[in-house]
Design a protein around this motif. Structure first.
Motif, PDB file in Angstrom:
ATOM      1  N   LYS A   1       0.861  -1.191   0.000  1.00  0.00           N
ATOM      2  CA  LYS A   1       0.000   0.000   0.000  1.00  0.00           C
ATOM      3  C   LYS A   1       0.891   1.232   0.000  1.00  0.00           C
ATOM      4  O   LYS A   1       1.996   1.207   0.545  1.00  0.00           O
ATOM      5  CB  LYS A   1      -0.886   0.026   1.258  1.00  0.00           C
ATOM      6  CG  LYS A   1      -1.905  -1.078   1.361  1.00  0.00           C
ATOM      7  CD  LYS A   1      -2.709  -0.863   2.636  1.00  0.00           C
ATOM      8  CE  LYS A   1      -3.694  -1.986   2.868  1.00  0.00           C
ATOM      9  NZ  LYS A   1      -4.333  -1.866   4.198  1.00  0.00           N
ATOM     10  N   GLN A   2       0.374   2.288  -0.581  1.00  0.00           N
ATOM     11  CA  GLN A   2       1.119   3.539  -0.624  1.00  0.00           C
ATOM     12  C   GLN A   2       0.408   4.587   0.234  1.00  0.00           C
ATOM     13  O   GLN A   2      -0.815   4.560   0.357  1.00  0.00           O
ATOM     14  CB  GLN A   2       1.228   4.081  -2.056  1.00  0.00           C
ATOM     15  CG  GLN A   2       1.552   3.048  -3.100  1.00  0.00           C
ATOM     16  CD  GLN A   2       2.982   2.549  -3.002  1.00  0.00           C
ATOM     17  OE1 GLN A   2       3.870   3.316  -2.617  1.00  0.00           O
ATOM     18  NE2 GLN A   2       3.210   1.286  -3.339  1.00  0.00           N
ATOM     19  N   SER A   3       1.200   5.476   0.772  1.00  0.00           N
ATOM     20  CA  SER A   3       0.610   6.607   1.495  1.00  0.00           C
ATOM     21  C   SER A   3       1.533   7.797   1.355  1.00  0.00           C
ATOM     22  O   SER A   3       2.751   7.656   1.470  1.00  0.00           O
ATOM     23  CB  SER A   3       0.421   6.260   2.969  1.00  0.00           C
ATOM     24  OG  SER A   3      -0.134   7.345   3.668  1.00  0.00           O
ATOM     25  N   GLU A   4       0.967   8.943   1.082  1.00  0.00           N
ATOM     26  CA  GLU A   4       1.839  10.103   0.849  1.00  0.00           C
ATOM     27  C   GLU A   4       2.407  10.635   2.154  1.00  0.00           C
ATOM     28  O   GLU A   4       3.523  11.161   2.185  1.00  0.00           O
ATOM     29  CB  GLU A   4       1.090  11.206   0.102  1.00  0.00           C
ATOM     30  CG  GLU A   4      -0.197  11.660   0.796  1.00  0.00           C
ATOM     31  CD  GLU A   4      -0.842  12.833   0.092  1.00  0.00           C
ATOM     32  OE1 GLU A   4      -0.491  13.086  -1.070  1.00  0.00           O
ATOM     33  OE2 GLU A   4      -1.700  13.497   0.698  1.00  0.00           O
ATOM     34  N   MET A   5       1.634  10.513   3.226  1.00  0.00           N
ATOM     35  CA  MET A   5       2.134  10.985   4.524  1.00  0.00           C
ATOM     36  C   MET A   5       1.468  10.143   5.592  1.00  0.00           C
ATOM     37  O   MET A   5       0.253   9.979   5.587  1.00  0.00           O
ATOM     38  CB  MET A   5       1.803  12.467   4.708  1.00  0.00           C
ATOM     39  CG  MET A   5       2.541  13.154   5.826  1.00  0.00           C
ATOM     40  SD  MET A   5       4.335  13.235   5.626  1.00  0.00           S
ATOM     41  CE  MET A   5       4.501  14.377   4.282  1.00  0.00           C
ATOM     42  N   LEU A   6       2.273   9.611   6.480  1.00  0.00           N
ATOM     43  CA  LEU A   6       1.748   8.622   7.406  1.00  0.00           C
ATOM     44  C   LEU A   6       2.293   8.859   8.804  1.00  0.00           C
ATOM     45  O   LEU A   6       3.505   8.975   8.998  1.00  0.00           O
ATOM     46  CB  LEU A   6       2.140   7.216   6.933  1.00  0.00           C
ATOM     47  CG  LEU A   6       1.537   6.041   7.685  1.00  0.00           C
ATOM     48  CD1 LEU A   6       0.047   5.953   7.440  1.00  0.00           C
ATOM     49  CD2 LEU A   6       2.192   4.742   7.252  1.00  0.00           C
ATOM     50  N   PHE A   7       1.360   8.930   9.756  1.00  0.00           N
ATOM     51  CA  PHE A   7       1.760   8.902  11.162  1.00  0.00           C
ATOM     52  C   PHE A   7       1.713   7.454  11.633  1.00  0.00           C
ATOM     53  O   PHE A   7       0.742   6.748  11.388  1.00  0.00           O
ATOM     54  CB  PHE A   7       0.816   9.763  11.995  1.00  0.00           C
ATOM     55  CG  PHE A   7       0.915   9.495  13.471  1.00  0.00           C
ATOM     56  CD1 PHE A   7       1.950  10.030  14.215  1.00  0.00           C
ATOM     57  CD2 PHE A   7      -0.026   8.695  14.107  1.00  0.00           C
ATOM     58  CE1 PHE A   7       2.045   9.781  15.576  1.00  0.00           C
ATOM     59  CE2 PHE A   7       0.066   8.432  15.472  1.00  0.00           C
ATOM     60  CZ  PHE A   7       1.101   8.983  16.203  1.00  0.00           C
ATOM     61  N   VAL A   8       2.761   7.022  12.286  1.00  0.00           N
ATOM     62  CA  VAL A   8       2.829   5.662  12.800  1.00  0.00           C
ATOM     63  C   VAL A   8       2.925   5.738  14.320  1.00  0.00           C
ATOM     64  O   VAL A   8       3.810   6.403  14.857  1.00  0.00           O
ATOM     65  CB  VAL A   8       4.070   4.918  12.252  1.00  0.00           C
ATOM     66  CG1 VAL A   8       4.079   3.487  12.744  1.00  0.00           C
ATOM     67  CG2 VAL A   8       4.113   4.982  10.752  1.00  0.00           C
ATOM     68  N   ARG A   9       1.999   5.092  14.977  1.00  0.00           N
ATOM     69  CA  ARG A   9       2.054   5.102  16.436  1.00  0.00           C
ATOM     70  C   ARG A   9       3.184   4.203  16.924  1.00  0.00           C
ATOM     71  O   ARG A   9       3.355   3.082  16.461  1.00  0.00           O
ATOM     72  CB  ARG A   9       0.725   4.653  17.018  1.00  0.00           C
ATOM     73  CG  ARG A   9       0.699   4.868  18.499  1.00  0.00           C
ATOM     74  CD  ARG A   9      -0.667   4.882  19.073  1.00  0.00           C
ATOM     75  NE  ARG A   9      -0.567   4.804  20.529  1.00  0.00           N
ATOM     76  CZ  ARG A   9      -0.746   5.827  21.345  1.00  0.00           C
ATOM     77  NH1 ARG A   9      -1.066   7.004  20.855  1.00  0.00           N
ATOM     78  NH2 ARG A   9      -0.617   5.681  22.640  1.00  0.00           N
ATOM     79  N   GLY A  10       3.917   4.720  17.887  1.00  0.00           N
ATOM     80  CA  GLY A  10       5.156   4.087  18.289  1.00  0.00           C
ATOM     81  C   GLY A  10       5.009   2.690  18.850  1.00  0.00           C
ATOM     82  O   GLY A  10       5.925   1.860  18.728  1.00  0.00           O
TER      83      GLY A  10
END
Lengths: 99, 102, 821
Positions: free
Chosen positions: A80-89
């Motif tokens: 999957k692609q995402s231009e901007m992604l927040f990832v929870r730690g």
């Protein structure tokens, strides 16, 4: 700012693990996550909880095709692609520079 | 507080929150707190067929700890500024650690 | 035990663990005595109770209730006396407080007894008065509220029961009872009466001198402790006036009565009549009429509110009121009603006052404040303060740059954000660039302007006259035939003239570390810059001057650290293989992004050194080396293109601004370095390489022409011009064979982004001799013709743009695309 050791003393040494992550700011990194997921993207932010913001991300999900007989499960990957992604730690397993 | 600060700038933007149970909820980010709990308005559930029980819900409060990803609009993110903010946070953390260790 | 509506387990549980609720509980002793013995000892418990009851209250039971009314039977109907009594608790408390407040004022009160009537309690003969009142009630028997009246008078008996004299007074209740008993028949409210009297009776039985169960015992405690003179209103609220009490007072009977469906009017009247002293009632009855409550209610409001501390003014008001016209009175009453309502609200809000000690409150407040502050992200809420910036840097600056995400209260303009914007320059960047078409071709435009200026300056000279007269490419082609050039024998440039080994992981890490060091130092420098003290003048006190000096020396130190972090001064090791550390820094996008911010803090010498270092490594810059067109004309990878764009956006402008101010000798030196040390053939086929050459040439042409047009050029200037001309020729000879290949190869002519090439050709053309101009034209003739041809098939605006690009060059050599037909 003007600490006794002089400015810059704080960051002159890379002591802590997260200091290594700092080196990868604005660089492409590889992130391994819980649940057989991997991310590749440019690191724009992180904090001490390993919360991340990645840009131009490609996510790879590894899935085992569960067959009725058990075993012999073929590993499928989904991207999957995402231009901007927040990832929870709390999902992050490791962060590695994509050298 | 970096990410709290960060998410505050995304209020009123469309985001997609992907939860650890694989549900993805798209909606307008209405508010966020320091635990990164999230409130979404006008939500729609991605793959709604799979999760029909959420089809009538219009807004949700999501506990921060169940979030896996938040997909963000890239044009709402000032990446050089964000990187600077990250460096500042890291430096502060480092100097704090130094103070407490010395 | 639940017979009395007590929570029997409570007293036991409360023992020793009541915490903030540690208060005198008038029933505590009772409850514990009951509970200390186990349930098995009920008899004993009962006996104990019975003793108490008999001793104190039972004597008057018959007087109070009449002999024919068994208490237990009544209780069976509704034994929640505590709950019911609790509802009127505030009234009771008030009465008590009032009573005590009045005691010092006794004299005055006596003179105007009709105001409240309570003062009479102090009089030994107040009971007769009650009788008289009863007779007044008789006139309005239909709306009587004797049960309420009874309740109202409970507090005084409570206090006066303790002295033995109470016995005598209690007797008078009999008369009241007699009335009440007659009324219920008329009004069909015996249950209320019964229960009311019962509740009193029960308390009497229990020998309880305090308020009925369910009341908060606190006020009682106060009362008991403090001497009357010190008695203050109970701490429930700011003004626990009787008005709230009245409401409660009224409400309780309403509820009671509702169970027996009494007439509504009666309820209302009960509500307000109760606390009103009989005498006043007598006066008020006329206006009251059938309307009931509202007229009476208001005067009591202020009266009671003040009575708690002082009894004078209310009385005056009441008198005044009675003299008012009915209209005035109505408005007055309406106002009073409002006030009463407000008081009631205050009461509701203050119900739980006193539950927490001030220390508890302080503690909670501190916690809340702390949470609030952490939630808003700063200890100091002043926007732009250091603390807030530290905690909330991204939001604060972002909000200033792009406007707050929502229209909140207008923040004062954030000084820091402005400075930050200024320091970091325009918003170039990875995430933004692709989504925000910034007007970011600034650098290209500026280059174009410089080239155009050079062209204009050159046109002022007549040197191209002959060529312009010739006027066509055909003739130029003809001249070419006279001096044939080996156009087809172009030596393919090998890019491996310098060893290229991949950067090792360790080197890469070291570079990243260097870059982060640069950023750390840079941000410290920027922070320090923000703290620039106001410039001192001669009058400044020494400490200000000293502070300024300290600031400057710290700034100088930071500058040295920044310069060291950039590693520009690291020795150049040509045979090392690995690029220079600074060039490696530049090879990372974040390294490029740092340059414009860093450049501001460098002095002239440092800037020139950096520029020189870039130029002598022109062919090993990543944006040149990686962007060299592949043999098979495959497109350059997007990642490389991004880097090239970023270099143009971030690195070129500061370099360009420096070159734009530089004198000719520096340009000569730089171009000399390029010619001596750089593989021009490699550099000139990339956008970055071409741009840098254009930058140098166009600047040199401008300076040269301004020198040439000056009336008396110095010998030094002459020398510079001569030197430049030599260098230019060398460059021209080097570049000429590559002219057909300097255009981008990975896109079609129609779609090509080749304006930078035309700029370069224009800059070359301006300084070219007629012969060189012809050779230039020969070199790019095909591309010119092709572009013009392709442009015709393009949309109007595209067509114009492309022809304009070509004309940059054509005009530089005195031609125009128009001439090509």
């Amino acid at each position: 700012m003007a600490s006794p050791e002089g400015p810059g003393a704080v960051t002159s040494s890379v002591n802590e693990p997260l200091d290594l992550v700092r080196l990868s700011l604005n660089e492409v990194v590889f992130v391994k996550l819980r649940g057989d997921r991997e991310l590749k993207g440019r690191l724009h932010a992180y904090d001490s909880h390993c919360n991340l913001v990645l840009g131009e991300v490609e996510e790879t999900i590894y899935m085992v095709d569960e067959e009725e007989e058990g075993g012999n499960g073929e590993v499928r990957t989904m991207k999957k692609q995402s231009e901007m992604l927040f990832v929870r730690g709390d999902s992050v397993v490791l962060i590695s520079p994509q050298a | 507080m970096l990410f709290f600060s960060f998410f505050k700038t995304l209020v009123n933007h469309e985001v997609t929150v992907e939860l650890k149970n694989d549900i993805s909820v798209r909606g307008t980010l209405k508010s966020v707190d320091q635990y990164l709990n999230i409130k979404l308005d006008d939500i729609s559930v991605v793959e709604e067929m799979k999760y029909p029980h959420l089809s009538s819900v219009k807004n949700v409060f999501i506990r921060g700890s169940v979030v896996r990803y938040v997909h963000l609009p890239a044009n709402a993110v000032d990446t050089p500024l964000l990187e600077d903010a990250t460096r500042r946070e890291a430096s502060q953390a480092a100097s704090k650690a130094k103070q407490s260790s010395s | 035990m639940s017979f009395f509506g007590f929570e029997t387990t409570l007293p036991r549980d409360q023992k020793g663990s009541r915490g903030v609720f540690e208060q005198h509980d008038p029933f505590a002793g009772l409850g514990s005595s009951a509970d200390a013995d186990d349930a098995l000892d009920f008899d004993q418990t009962y006996d104990g109770l019975g003793d108490q009851l008999e001793e104190e209250g039972d004597t008057f039971n018959d007087d109070t209730f009449g002999s024919g009314m068994p208490v237990t039977r009544q209780a069976g109907r509704d034994f929640d006396f505590a709950g019911e009594t609790a509802k009127i608790r505030d009234t009771l408390l008030e009465e008590q407080t009032l009573h005590h407040a009045r005691m010092p004022m006794q004299q005055a009160v006596q003179q105007k007894p009709k105001r409240s009537g309570y003062e009479a309690y102090k009089q030994p003969d107040y009971l007769p008065k009650l009788e008289a009142d009863a007779s007044i009630w008789g006139t309005s028997v239909a709306k009587k509220s004797t049960p309420q009246a009874q309740q109202q008078y409970q507090p005084p008996p409570q206090q006066q029961q303790m002295p033995p004299s109470a016995a005598r007074k209690m007797m008078t209740l009999e008369e009241v009872e007699a009335m009440m008993q007659s009324q219920p028949q008329a009004q069909a409210t015996p249950p209320v009466q019964d229960m009311e009297s019962q509740s009193q009776g029960l308390r009497a039985m229990l020998g309880v001198s305090g308020p009925p169960p369910g009341l908060s015992p606190q006020p009682q405690q106060q009362q008991q402790r403090g001497p009357p003179g010190f008695q203050r209103p109970p701490p429930q609220g700011p003004s626990p006036g009787p008005q709230p009490g009245f409401d409660y007072n009224g409400r309780a009977p309403q509820i009671l009565q509702r169970q027996h469906s009494p007439p509504r009017q009666q309820q209302v009247q009960q509500g307000f009549q109760v606390p009103t002293p009989p005498q006043l009632m007598g006066f008020q009855q006329p206006p009251q009429g059938p309307m009931g409550a509202p007229p009476v209610q208001p005067p009591r409001g202020p009266g009671h509110a003040r009575d708690s501390s002082y009894s004078g003014p209310p009385i005056t008001q009441a008198q005044q009121m009675m003299q008012m016209s009915s209209q005035d009175r109505e408005t007055y009453l309406a106002e009073e009603a409002k006030r009463a309502k407000r008081n009631h609200k205050i009461f509701l809000l203050s119900k739980n006052n006193g539950l927490m000690t001030p220390q508890d409150k302080n503690f909670i407040t501190r916690i809340q404040l702390q949470q609030l502050l952490t939630a808003t992200g700063g200890i100091d809420n002043e926007p732009g303060s250091e603390d807030q910036l530290a905690e909330d840097f991204y939001y604060q600056v972002y909000a200033q740059i792009r406007g707050p995400p929502r229209s909140g209260p207008g923040q004062p303009l954030n000084q820091f954000a402005q400075t930050y914007l200024f320091q970091t320059g325009s918003r170039y960047g990875y995430g933004r660039s692709r989504h925000h078409p910034r007007g970011g071709d600034n650098h290209v435009q500026r280059m174009e302007q410089q080239v155009a200026r050079a062209v204009e300056a050159a046109k002022a000279r007549p040197k191209n006259k002959s060529l312009v007269m010739e006027g066509s490419l055909g003739k130029i082609a003809f001249s070419n035939s006279k001096t044939p050039r080996p156009l087809l024998n172009i030596k393919r440039v090998d890019n491996d003239s310098k060893p290229r080994k991949p950067v090792s992981v360790a080197d890469r890490k070291e570079t990243l570390r260097s870059i982060e060091k640069v950023y750390s130092t840079l941000m410290q420098t920027e922070d320090h810059e923000r703290r620039l003290p106001p410039p001192p003048n001669e009058d400044s006190p020494p400490e200000i001057i000293e502070g300024h000096m300290r600031w400057r020396s710290e700034m100088a130190e930071l500058n040295q650290q920044l310069w060291a972090a950039l590693k520009v001064m690291e020795p150049i090791q040509p045979n090392n293989g690995a690029p220079h550390p600074f060039i490696q820094i530049l090879s990372h996008s974040k390294g490029k992004k740092a340059i414009p911010r860093v450049f501001r803090h460098l002095d002239e010498q440092q800037r020139l050194t950096m520029l020189t270092l870039v130029i002598i490594h022109l062919d090993v810059l990543d944006v040149v080396r990686d962007a060299y067109p592949p043999q098979d004309n495959t497109p350059i990878p997007p990642r490389v293109k991004e880097e090239v764009e970023l270099f143009a956006q971030a690195v070129m402008p500061p370099l360009f601004s420096y070159v734009n101010e530089a004198p000719l000798n520096i340009i000569i030196g730089l171009l000399g370095l390029v010619l001596d040390r750089v593989n021009i053939l490699a550099a000139v086929r990339t956008k970055t390489g071409v741009s840098i050459l254009t930058m140098l040439i166009s600047r040199a042409e401008l300076v040269k022409q301004s020198l040439a047009s000056s009336p008396q050029p110095t010998s030094e200037q002459q020398e510079d011009i001569g030197q430049w001309t030599d260098l230019y020729s060398r460059l021209f000879d080097t570049v000429e064979p590559l002219l057909p290949y300097i255009f981008p190869t990975d896109t079609s002519v129609a779609a090509a982004d080749d304006v930078y090439v035309w700029q370069f050709l224009a800059a070359m053309g301006v300084g070219a001799s007629p012969d060189q101009q012809q050779r230039l034209v020969i070199g790019v003739k095909e591309r010119v013709m092709e572009t013009v041809a392709v442009s015709k098939s393009l949309p109007e605006d595209m067509n114009r743009k492309r022809l304009g690009d070509v004309n940059l060059f054509m005009r530089a050599i005195g031609l125009d695309v128009e001439l090509l037909g």
